[in-house]
Design a protein around this motif. Sequence first.
Motif, PDB file in Angstrom:
ATOM      1  N   LYS A   1     -94.278  -9.534  35.685  1.00  9.86           N
ATOM      2  CA  LYS A   1     -95.400  -8.931  36.419  1.00  9.86           C
ATOM      3  C   LYS A   1     -94.917  -8.278  37.712  1.00  9.86           C
ATOM      4  CE  LYS A   1     -98.542 -12.549  35.463  1.00  9.86           C
ATOM      5  NZ  LYS A   1     -99.722 -13.310  35.851  1.00  9.86           N
ATOM      6  N   ASP A   2     -94.088  -8.994  38.464  1.00 15.76           N
ATOM      7  CA  ASP A   2     -93.573  -8.428  39.720  1.00 15.76           C
ATOM      8  C   ASP A   2     -92.704  -7.209  39.452  1.00 15.76           C
ATOM      9  OD1 ASP A   2     -94.865 -10.369  41.167  1.00 15.76           O
ATOM     10  OD2 ASP A   2     -93.116 -11.687  41.321  1.00 15.76           O
ATOM     11  N   TYR A   3     -91.909  -7.287  38.380  1.00 16.66           N
ATOM     12  CA  TYR A   3     -91.038  -6.165  38.013  1.00 16.66           C
ATOM     13  C   TYR A   3     -91.875  -4.929  37.658  1.00 16.66           C
ATOM     14  CZ  TYR A   3     -87.557  -3.567  35.251  1.00 16.66           C
ATOM     15  OH  TYR A   3     -86.730  -2.602  34.748  1.00 16.66           O
ATOM     16  N   THR A   4     -92.955  -5.150  36.892  1.00 16.57           N
ATOM     17  CA  THR A   4     -93.838  -4.052  36.504  1.00 16.57           C
ATOM     18  C   THR A   4     -94.526  -3.459  37.731  1.00 16.57           C
ATOM     19  OG1 THR A   4     -94.221  -5.085  34.353  1.00 16.57           O
ATOM     20  CG2 THR A   4     -95.815  -3.421  35.068  1.00 16.57           C
ATOM     21  N   LYS A   5     -95.022  -4.331  38.581  1.00 19.45           N
ATOM     22  CA  LYS A   5     -95.710  -3.884  39.794  1.00 19.45           C
ATOM     23  C   LYS A   5     -94.807  -2.978  40.626  1.00 19.45           C
ATOM     24  CE  LYS A   5     -98.593  -5.794  43.487  1.00 19.45           C
ATOM     25  NZ  LYS A   5     -99.200  -7.055  43.988  1.00 19.45           N
ATOM     26  N   SER A   6     -93.569  -3.386  40.789  1.00 19.99           N
ATOM     27  CA  SER A   6     -92.615  -2.599  41.567  1.00 19.99           C
ATOM     28  C   SER A   6     -92.344  -1.247  40.914  1.00 19.99           C
ATOM     29  CB  SER A   6     -91.310  -3.394  41.711  1.00 19.99           C
ATOM     30  OG  SER A   6     -90.316  -2.620  42.325  1.00 19.99           O
ATOM     31  N   ASN A   7     -92.141  -1.244  39.590  1.00 23.93           N
ATOM     32  CA  ASN A   7     -91.846   0.013  38.898  1.00 23.93           C
ATOM     33  C   ASN A   7     -93.025   0.972  38.920  1.00 23.93           C
ATOM     34  OD1 ASN A   7     -89.223  -0.514  38.261  1.00 23.93           O
ATOM     35  ND2 ASN A   7     -89.599  -1.147  36.163  1.00 23.93           N
ATOM     36  N   ILE A   8     -94.239   0.446  38.704  1.00 23.49           N
ATOM     37  CA  ILE A   8     -95.430   1.295  38.719  1.00 23.49           C
ATOM     38  C   ILE A   8     -95.616   1.918  40.101  1.00 23.49           C
ATOM     39  CG2 ILE A   8     -97.971   1.211  38.706  1.00 23.49           C
ATOM     40  CD1 ILE A   8     -96.960   1.421  35.952  1.00 23.49           C
TER      41      ILE A   8
ATOM     42  N   LEU B   1    -105.196  -6.576  26.626  1.00 20.38           N
ATOM     43  CA  LEU B   1    -105.913  -5.587  27.420  1.00 20.38           C
ATOM     44  C   LEU B   1    -105.490  -4.172  27.043  1.00 20.38           C
ATOM     45  CD1 LEU B   1    -105.620  -7.244  30.962  1.00 20.38           C
ATOM     46  CD2 LEU B   1    -107.637  -7.233  29.474  1.00 20.38           C
ATOM     47  N   ASP B   2    -106.386  -3.241  27.313  1.00 17.86           N
ATOM     48  CA  ASP B   2    -106.056  -1.830  27.236  1.00 17.86           C
ATOM     49  C   ASP B   2    -104.907  -1.567  28.223  1.00 17.86           C
ATOM     50  OD1 ASP B   2    -107.554   1.026  26.523  1.00 17.86           O
ATOM     51  OD2 ASP B   2    -106.463   1.063  28.409  1.00 17.86           O
ATOM     52  N   PRO B   3    -103.931  -0.703  27.886  1.00 15.74           N
ATOM     53  CA  PRO B   3    -102.819  -0.452  28.807  1.00 15.74           C
ATOM     54  C   PRO B   3    -103.279  -0.052  30.206  1.00 15.74           C
ATOM     55  CG  PRO B   3    -102.317   0.510  26.679  1.00 15.74           C
ATOM     56  CD  PRO B   3    -103.734   0.003  26.600  1.00 15.74           C
ATOM     57  N   PHE B   4    -104.366   0.711  30.283  1.00 13.81           N
ATOM     58  CA  PHE B   4    -104.896   1.134  31.589  1.00 13.81           C
ATOM     59  C   PHE B   4    -105.286  -0.089  32.419  1.00 13.81           C
ATOM     60  CE2 PHE B   4    -108.625   2.101  34.207  1.00 13.81           C
ATOM     61  CZ  PHE B   4    -108.145   3.139  34.997  1.00 13.81           C
ATOM     62  N   ASP B   5    -106.071  -0.979  31.833  1.00  9.84           N
ATOM     63  CA  ASP B   5    -106.524  -2.164  32.556  1.00  9.84           C
ATOM     64  C   ASP B   5    -105.367  -3.115  32.843  1.00  9.84           C
ATOM     65  OD1 ASP B   5    -109.574  -2.312  32.940  1.00  9.84           O
ATOM     66  OD2 ASP B   5    -109.353  -1.499  30.931  1.00  9.84           O
ATOM     67  N   LEU B   6    -104.426  -3.201  31.924  1.00  4.27           N
ATOM     68  CA  LEU B   6    -103.270  -4.066  32.117  1.00  4.27           C
ATOM     69  C   LEU B   6    -102.483  -3.632  33.358  1.00  4.27           C
ATOM     70  CD1 LEU B   6    -101.636  -6.407  30.718  1.00  4.27           C
ATOM     71  CD2 LEU B   6    -100.274  -4.603  29.647  1.00  4.27           C
ATOM     72  N   ILE B   7    -102.244  -2.334  33.470  1.00  7.43           N
ATOM     73  CA  ILE B   7    -101.471  -1.817  34.610  1.00  7.43           C
ATOM     74  C   ILE B   7    -102.261  -1.930  35.913  1.00  7.43           C
ATOM     75  CG2 ILE B   7    -100.503   0.299  35.604  1.00  7.43           C
ATOM     76  CD1 ILE B   7     -99.672   1.017  32.679  1.00  7.43           C
ATOM     77  N   CYS B   8    -103.545  -1.582  35.863  1.00  8.71           N
ATOM     78  CA  CYS B   8    -104.371  -1.690  37.072  1.00  8.71           C
ATOM     79  C   CYS B   8    -104.438  -3.142  37.562  1.00  8.71           C
ATOM     80  CB  CYS B   8    -105.782  -1.171  36.805  1.00  8.71           C
ATOM     81  SG  CYS B   8    -105.863   0.632  36.627  1.00  8.71           S
ATOM     82  N   HIS B   9    -104.513  -4.074  36.611  1.00 15.55           N
ATOM     83  CA  HIS B   9    -104.609  -5.497  36.961  1.00 15.55           C
ATOM     84  C   HIS B   9    -103.287  -6.012  37.548  1.00 15.55           C
ATOM     85  CE1 HIS B   9    -105.503  -9.723  36.788  1.00 15.55           C
ATOM     86  NE2 HIS B   9    -104.618  -9.944  35.822  1.00 15.55           N
ATOM     87  N   VAL B  10    -102.172  -5.684  36.889  1.00 15.04           N
ATOM     88  CA  VAL B  10    -100.877  -6.217  37.307  1.00 15.04           C
ATOM     89  C   VAL B  10    -100.349  -5.523  38.558  1.00 15.04           C
ATOM     90  CG1 VAL B  10     -98.443  -6.411  36.640  1.00 15.04           C
ATOM     91  CG2 VAL B  10    -100.224  -7.035  35.014  1.00 15.04           C
ATOM     92  N   ALA B  11    -100.478  -4.195  38.594  1.00 10.27           N
ATOM     93  CA  ALA B  11     -99.863  -3.433  39.688  1.00 10.27           C
ATOM     94  C   ALA B  11    -100.755  -3.311  40.913  1.00 10.27           C
ATOM     95  CB  ALA B  11     -99.456  -2.050  39.192  1.00 10.27           C
ATOM     96  N   TYR B  12    -102.083  -3.261  40.680  1.00 10.92           N
ATOM     97  CA  TYR B  12    -102.990  -2.997  41.806  1.00 10.92           C
ATOM     98  C   TYR B  12    -104.036  -4.097  42.005  1.00 10.92           C
ATOM     99  CZ  TYR B  12    -100.860   1.576  41.086  1.00 10.92           C
ATOM    100  OH  TYR B  12     -99.950   2.593  40.920  1.00 10.92           O
ATOM    101  N   ASP B  13    -103.832  -5.235  41.309  1.00  7.18           N
ATOM    102  CA  ASP B  13    -104.695  -6.411  41.492  1.00  7.18           C
ATOM    103  C   ASP B  13    -106.169  -6.133  41.203  1.00  7.18           C
ATOM    104  OD1 ASP B  13    -102.465  -7.972  42.369  1.00  7.18           O
ATOM    105  OD2 ASP B  13    -102.623  -6.991  44.325  1.00  7.18           O
TER     106      ASP B  13
END
Length: 790
Positions: free
Chosen positions: A635-642, A687-699
């Motif tokens: 999760k932290d790795y994804t957040k940083s990359n996004i 989750l939908d990829p959109f929601d997955l990224i918004c949740h992990v990267a932008y809380d």
Amino acid sequence: MNKKDLTERDICTKFINPAIQSSGWNIRTQVREEVSFTDGRIIVQGKLYTRGKKKRADYILYYKPNIPIAIIEVKDNKHKVGDGMQQALEYSEILQIPFVFTSNGDSFVFHDKTKLSGNIEEEIGLDSFPSPEDLWNKYSKKEDLDKPEIQEVVTQDYYVDDSGMSPRYYQQNAINRTIEAIAKGQNRILLVMATGTGKTYTAFNIIWRLWKNGVKKRILFLADRNALLTQTKNGDFSAFGNDIMHIIKNRKIDKSYQIYFALYQGLTGTEESKNAYKEFSRDFFDLVVIDECHRGSASEASAWREVLDYFNAATQIGLTATPKETKDVSNMEYFGKPVYTYSLKQGIEDGFLAPYKVVRISMNVDEGWRPITGLIDKYGNEVQDRIYNLKDYDRNLVIDERTIEVAKKITEYLKATDRFAKTIVFCTDIDHANRMRQALINENADLVAKHWNYCVKITGDDEVGKQELDNFTDVEERFPVIATTSKMLTTGIDTKMVKFIVLEANIGSMTEFKQIVGRGTRIRETEGKVFFTIMDFRKATNLFADPDFDGDPVQIYEPDKGETVVPPDVEETDDIDSIESDLGGFISTSVPNIDIDEEEEEVKKYYVNNIKVTVANERVQYYGKDGKLITESLKDYTKSNIKNEYESLDAFIQKWQTSESKEELLAELVDCGILIEALKEEVGQDLDPFDLICHVAYDQPPLTRRERANNVRKRNYFTKYGETAQRILFTLLDKYEQEGILSIEKGSILKVQPLNRLGSPVELVKAFGKKRDFEQAVQELENEIYKEGA
């Protein structure tokens, strides 16, 4: 005609083709357009996979077929004339092409890599494009190839294959660099090419060109396996015809042929009378090719070295996937630095070799086990009191329960994935391979009852196992499925369908490690083999951290106790007997109390049981886009990359909503190191990829696809459309809820159920008006699905 209205392809047709044709290039034989020179990296997403983008050159120009000399990158006229130069230079480095051009239809920018000073890069007119002879003469002068006798060698034609098969770009590089080196008088050549990249096919093309123009008239091809000789003669080398080719057998020499194949063991022996190679005169061969030369040809004491020293006047080419460099053995000391190297890492990146996952499992006894005082083993021997660890297991000490636990984990993985996936289990020695076979048979009793050869031991001492080797390597043969071995399958055997490699042996050599990894790198896409898995019980994959390793895994997984062993979704003498002859001691000493010499009663191996063995607690790890181990959470790795790509939530949302193809956007994210499937596994929600990224990267609080679809249904959004159009959009929304956003972007969506029940694709599109009206309606539906606050 307004040039700025033309497409890139129009620029090529109307301006580039005439420019190069007028300067003397033959469009049919010297020019290739839109050349894809890689297959696109395989990106693993759980059990599924996709291909990354292929590398594609707009033009490659050839002085002669398979001898590339120039590359051209073209842009439309809205770009500046030199806009594609950096990409073209990158491609020229990969393809080893000396001349680089870019154009937008107005002129060319010419980058001359043969220059070391002056105007390396300059703009030239469309009417000033260099001729083939101009470029070839420049290159020849730079590389010292301009003498007539050298030109005759380096311009010799390749073999023309009636099937249409031609060398891949890296094979061309290897062939051309080798021919050039030999033409300039270099007599020791080393080629380093990863397992599975076609070293033998490359060797054929080198030999063909040298033999065809008479530079090398008699050739010796040395290998270390009988199977390789027959396979080579009847396969890649068949174009030479049987009349001039001969396999040396039983040390019988016939000097009437031109191309000879031999085992180095078949030419040499401990007695002078068995050194068959001395029946040839020292200058009989013009060229000697040594396949798998890492196996010992560079060792002063090796049998191959004897042969090479005898024929030292001949040009000698060493082929290997793993050059050996130690204080005792050095390929490079003998052959010199490689004239060309194609690594495992590059092969995986290009999509020619299969990527792989790693499952690391350790047992509670692996860090150290000490026997109780006076412990007697199964055969009545007192076990020496000391601490035993992974280096000892199955070599000095056998713990039955550990072997059983390993067999259980292997079987657990196969049952969870594919019980018929070809599997190699590398063991410490022949005795260990036999016990592992027995443990695996017991764990897979249901299949063994129906198929006796579901699991076999393939080692140098076992005739039945050796007979099963051909079946194991045959793509069409289902059995054997599991092969236990110690050394026999580490190198030289073409195991195309191996999907699962188990490391249950201590591997200290990088050469051996690379060879073992190479057993799984072949791709058989039509048969479903696109990646493989390594299960490591011996910490051998710590060698990934060694700077000499050049092909990192896509994933490393270390399951906790009780977790599934399946990684979460992310992305020999005259024959092979001799390979294990050095292990014979372990056979004779594996059963205690049979030593003949009474003065030497020390037991070499102890057998113990009733030891509690369990899987130790470990953790999950992955390799990132840079090939480095991810030490933080996914999760932290994804957040940083996004956030490196999209600084704010608004920036990501805008990119998502304005992207015409979500599939292409997700592919871009994968290239940036965003492992969607693995992330879903870690988050624990589909989750939908959109929601997955918004949740992990932008809380952001995530919405499920059902919640998003229901929000759209509650609005009056559909009322502006007619009844049929509304039914189509509602059906597309249902599709999104069930399968995700990519399902409604597919061009074939109107042809599948339930939409095809509403009418033909043409009829459905007419419900919206024209095709662009339908496409706009789908885009609006996507916008509604991801509407802010939805």
